[in-house]
Design an enzyme around this catalytic site. Structure first.
Site, PDB file in Angstrom:
ATOM      1  N   THR A  19      -8.412   5.367   5.546  1.00  0.00           N
ATOM      2  CA  THR A  19      -8.266   4.044   4.917  1.00  0.00           C
ATOM      3  C   THR A  19      -9.225   3.824   3.760  1.00  0.00           C
ATOM      4  O   THR A  19      -8.882   3.156   2.780  1.00  0.00           O
ATOM      5  CB  THR A  19      -8.483   2.949   5.994  1.00  0.00           C
ATOM      6  OG1 THR A  19      -7.428   3.071   6.940  1.00  0.00           O
ATOM      7  CG2 THR A  19      -8.477   1.557   5.418  1.00  0.00           C
ATOM      8  N   ASP A  84      -3.838  10.685   6.314  1.00  0.00           N
ATOM      9  CA  ASP A  84      -4.100   9.624   7.276  1.00  0.00           C
ATOM     10  C   ASP A  84      -4.576  10.416   8.484  1.00  0.00           C
ATOM     11  O   ASP A  84      -3.936  11.394   8.884  1.00  0.00           O
ATOM     12  CB  ASP A  84      -2.811   8.857   7.618  1.00  0.00           C
ATOM     13  CG  ASP A  84      -3.084   7.714   8.585  1.00  0.00           C
ATOM     14  OD1 ASP A  84      -3.642   7.984   9.668  1.00  0.00           O
ATOM     15  OD2 ASP A  84      -2.749   6.569   8.278  1.00  0.00           O
ATOM     16  N   SER A  85      -5.675  10.037   9.094  1.00  0.00           N
ATOM     17  CA  SER A  85      -6.264  10.927  10.109  1.00  0.00           C
ATOM     18  C   SER A  85      -5.354  11.103  11.325  1.00  0.00           C
ATOM     19  O   SER A  85      -5.576  12.012  12.118  1.00  0.00           O
ATOM     20  CB  SER A  85      -7.642  10.427  10.536  1.00  0.00           C
ATOM     21  OG  SER A  85      -7.527   9.315  11.390  1.00  0.00           O
ATOM     22  N   SER A  86      -4.324  10.283  11.448  1.00  0.00           N
ATOM     23  CA  SER A  86      -3.387  10.466  12.562  1.00  0.00           C
ATOM     24  C   SER A  86      -2.679  11.821  12.448  1.00  0.00           C
ATOM     25  O   SER A  86      -2.125  12.314  13.424  1.00  0.00           O
ATOM     26  CB  SER A  86      -2.330   9.366  12.556  1.00  0.00           C
ATOM     27  OG  SER A  86      -2.966   8.129  12.531  1.00  0.00           O
ATOM     28  N   THR A 116     -10.368   6.647  10.496  1.00  0.00           N
ATOM     29  CA  THR A 116     -11.030   6.260  11.747  1.00  0.00           C
ATOM     30  C   THR A 116     -10.188   6.558  12.993  1.00  0.00           C
ATOM     31  O   THR A 116     -10.740   6.712  14.081  1.00  0.00           O
ATOM     32  CB  THR A 116     -11.344   4.744  11.757  1.00  0.00           C
ATOM     33  OG1 THR A 116     -10.118   4.031  11.592  1.00  0.00           O
ATOM     34  CG2 THR A 116     -12.312   4.376  10.663  1.00  0.00           C
ATOM     35  N   ASP A 117      -8.854   6.639  12.814  1.00  0.00           N
ATOM     36  CA  ASP A 117      -8.005   6.749  14.005  1.00  0.00           C
ATOM     37  C   ASP A 117      -8.366   7.955  14.879  1.00  0.00           C
ATOM     38  O   ASP A 117      -8.347   7.860  16.105  1.00  0.00           O
ATOM     39  CB  ASP A 117      -6.525   6.821  13.603  1.00  0.00           C
ATOM     40  CG  ASP A 117      -6.003   5.459  13.148  1.00  0.00           C
ATOM     41  OD1 ASP A 117      -6.682   4.449  13.428  1.00  0.00           O
ATOM     42  OD2 ASP A 117      -4.931   5.412  12.527  1.00  0.00           O
TER      43      ASP A 117
HETATM   44  N1  ASN Z   1      -4.907   5.188   9.796  1.00  0.00           N
HETATM   45  C1  ASN Z   1      -6.200   5.277   9.187  1.00  0.00           C
HETATM   46  C2  ASN Z   1      -6.721   6.694   9.387  1.00  0.00           C
HETATM   47  O1  ASN Z   1      -7.178   7.016  10.438  1.00  0.00           O
HETATM   48  C3  ASN Z   1      -7.112   4.276   9.832  1.00  0.00           C
HETATM   49  C4  ASN Z   1      -8.458   4.136   9.169  1.00  0.00           C
HETATM   50  O2  ASN Z   1      -9.007   5.025   8.549  1.00  0.00           O
HETATM   51  N2  ASN Z   1      -9.089   2.990   9.336  1.00  0.00           N
HETATM   52  O3  ASN Z   1      -6.645   7.490   8.488  1.00  0.00           O
END
Ligand code: ASN
Length: 524
Positions: A19, A84-86, A116-117
């Site tokens: 993000t 996106d870390s997902s 963050t995910d």
């Molecule tokens: N979907 C985002 C990720 O993990 C969430 C984030 O970074 N806050 O890449």
């Protein structure tokens, strides 16, 4: 280790996505490139004048001075593609580790900018993949993009750069909302608030407020001058299975089929699960086939114990307790242990046993640290944790007199040294665990010559802060409280200068009374 004071500290910031740099496209957030250019335009992230004077290249930025005479210079390496870390997996995390390895000699520390995910998974995996770290590695990211007016990106990234740039904390950490955590202890607990992560079983390694407070006793010590090792052979065939009330045995059976080699099983409460015979049969059969099952609680706090008849230990000896590990850390550890060359199960029972043993070493230490006497009773005490700490170190660090007593009764060495040369007695002193200090001293533990020599400066620090309990702990452990600090002053002089009367009285009484040296076994 104190603040690093070289005039210039160089960092590599590996930008993987998340993000922090995202932009909105057709109403949804997608990873965005060009983070370095954004940072270059923000004065808090870049001092153009200094950069020009030094002739720094285009991709290299420099922070304004945080303390006089020191600059943090950092190069942003933007990964292709950004994620996106997902979408990230062990493969990408191993690539990050290899990037760090390739640039290890050129930089003093590393910041990994990540979504963050899955950041808790990433930090856990990196903590196992990167062995013998001598430099700081910090993961960070944000809940709101850096382009937004009100965001957490700037604070988190700046904090991570400052921590990695100013301190040598040789482990994989995660920085978020002013707190630096051990990477394999965190879990994401909030998808909206800026305080997205928590570390349920370990306090932060550092907190950034008006001052930076570092819990040095928690920070892992670098192992001598050992070379960085990157373990890239992580096992991919590992899984995570969350039990729920009424889970059908057939579903568990389907999940546990090959090629799966290991599974983290999230159980209820302190490691419990349904006791239906068909379910237990499936688990037992899988464990007998050589599948490694690591039992972790889905509770945030507390640990897997053997308190209940419904405890998963009932499903057979093949199930390993993950004690207080987060599922993220357990999955990473499983992947690391199963991927370790020479520890491939190949359906062979002996190797499965060896793997279980490799997973367990920390168990006795974890039980000792938490004062779980029942688990400790049944644990193999000869096993040390990753850094050579014994269960006695763990019990002393955790301030657990019951566990210390049990261990001493079982005849463990009273004065073992871990790989950093630390003894249980010193750990008890640092934690001010007076009851434990007493037990260890009575059993004959002594501070080493080096520990006694180093004590002077620490005693002065405690005296300046009016930390009477800290001083009493050192005294109880046999330290000479008149030892001078690095500037030749004694704790008494420091306390007098600071007007800390209670401390002055304590130190004067020692001086005038039974002598400054504590009674008990010889200290030298
Ligand atoms: N979907 C985002 C990720 O993990 C969430 C984030 O970074 N806050 O890449």
């Amino acid at each position: 280790m104190a603040r690093a004071l070289e005039p210039q500290r160089r960092l590599l910031a590996v930008y993987t996505g998340g993000t922090i740099g995202m932009r909105s496209e057709q109403g949804v957030l997608v990873p965005g490139s060009g983070l370095a250019a954004v940072l270059r335009s923000l004065p808090m992230f870049h001092d153009e004048e200094y950069a020009r004077a030094c002739g720094l290249p285009e991709d290299t930025l420099v922070l304004p001075p945080a303390i006089p005479d020191q600059r943090v210079i950092y190069t942003v390496l933007e990964c292709q593609p950004l994620f996106d870390s997902s979408d990230m997996t062990i493969t990408e995390w191993v690539q990050i580790a290899q990037t760090i390895e390739r640039h290890y000699g050129q930089y003093d520390g590393f910041v990994v900018i990540h979504g963050t995910d899955t950041m808790a998974f990433a930090a856990s995996v990196l903590s196992f993949v990167l062995e013998n770290l001598q430099k700081t590695v910090i993961l960070t990211g944000a809940q709101v993009p850096i382009h937004a007016l009100w965001n957490d990106s700037r604070e988190n990234l700046l904090g991570a750069l400052l921590m990695a740039g100013q301190y040598v904390i040789p482990e994989v950490c995660l920085f978020f909302q002013n707190q630096l955590f051990r990477g394999n202890r965190v879990t994401k607990v909030d998808s909206r608030r800026f305080a997205a992560f928590c570390s349920p079983h370990l306090p932060p390694l550092a907190v950034m407020g008006t001052d930076v407070t570092i819990n040095w006793e928690l920070v892992r010590k670098a192992r001598g001058k050992a070379q960085l090792v990157v373990h890239s052979s992580m096992e991919r065939d590992v899984g995570l299975l969350r039990l729920y009330p009424g889970i059908p045995a057939a579903l568990v059976r389907a999940f546990l089929q090959p090629p799966l080699k290991g599974v983290v099983m999230e159980t209820f409460g302190s490691g419990n699960g349904p006791t239906k015979p068909d379910l237990l049969r499936e688990l037992r059969a899988a464990a007998e086939r050589g599948l490694i099952i690591l039992n972790c609680s889905h509770c945030l706090q507390g640990a897997v114990t053997s308190d209940y008849a419904a405890g998963m230990a009932m499903a057979g000896a093949g199930i390993v307790s993950g004690f207080d590990m987060t599922s993220e850390a357990a999955l990473a550890k499983l992947s690391y242990v199963l991927g370790h060359p020479g520890l491939t199960p190949d359906d062979r029972k002996e190797e499965a046993d060896a793997i279980r043993e490799a997973l367990v070493p920390s168990l006795a230490c974890a039980a000792a640290h938490a004062g779980d006497l029942e688990v400790l009773q049944g644990s193999d005490l000869s096993l040390e944790s990753f850094n050579g700490q014994t269960p006695l170190h763990a019990a002393a660090r955790g301030g657990q007199p019951g566990a210390v007593t049990m261990l001493l009764r079982r005849g463990v060495d009273v004065d073992p040294r871990d790989e950093d040369g630390l003894s249980p007695l010193l750990l008890a002193v640092k934690g001010r665990h007076r009851g434990v200090i007493e037990l260890l001293r009575a059993a004959g533990a002594c501070l080493s010559l080096q520990e006694l020599e180093d004590a002077g400066t620490e005693l002065c620090r405690l005296a300046a802060r009016a930390d009477l309990e800290g001083l009493q702990s050192w005294w109880q452990a046999g330290a000479d409280l008149s030892s001078p600090g690095y500037d030749g002053r004694s704790a008494l002089l420091v306390a007098e200068a600071a007007g800390n009367l209670e401390v002055v009285t304590f130190l004067q009484n020692l001086k005038g009374g039974a002598g400054v040296q504590a009674p008990g076994p010889a200290t030298l």
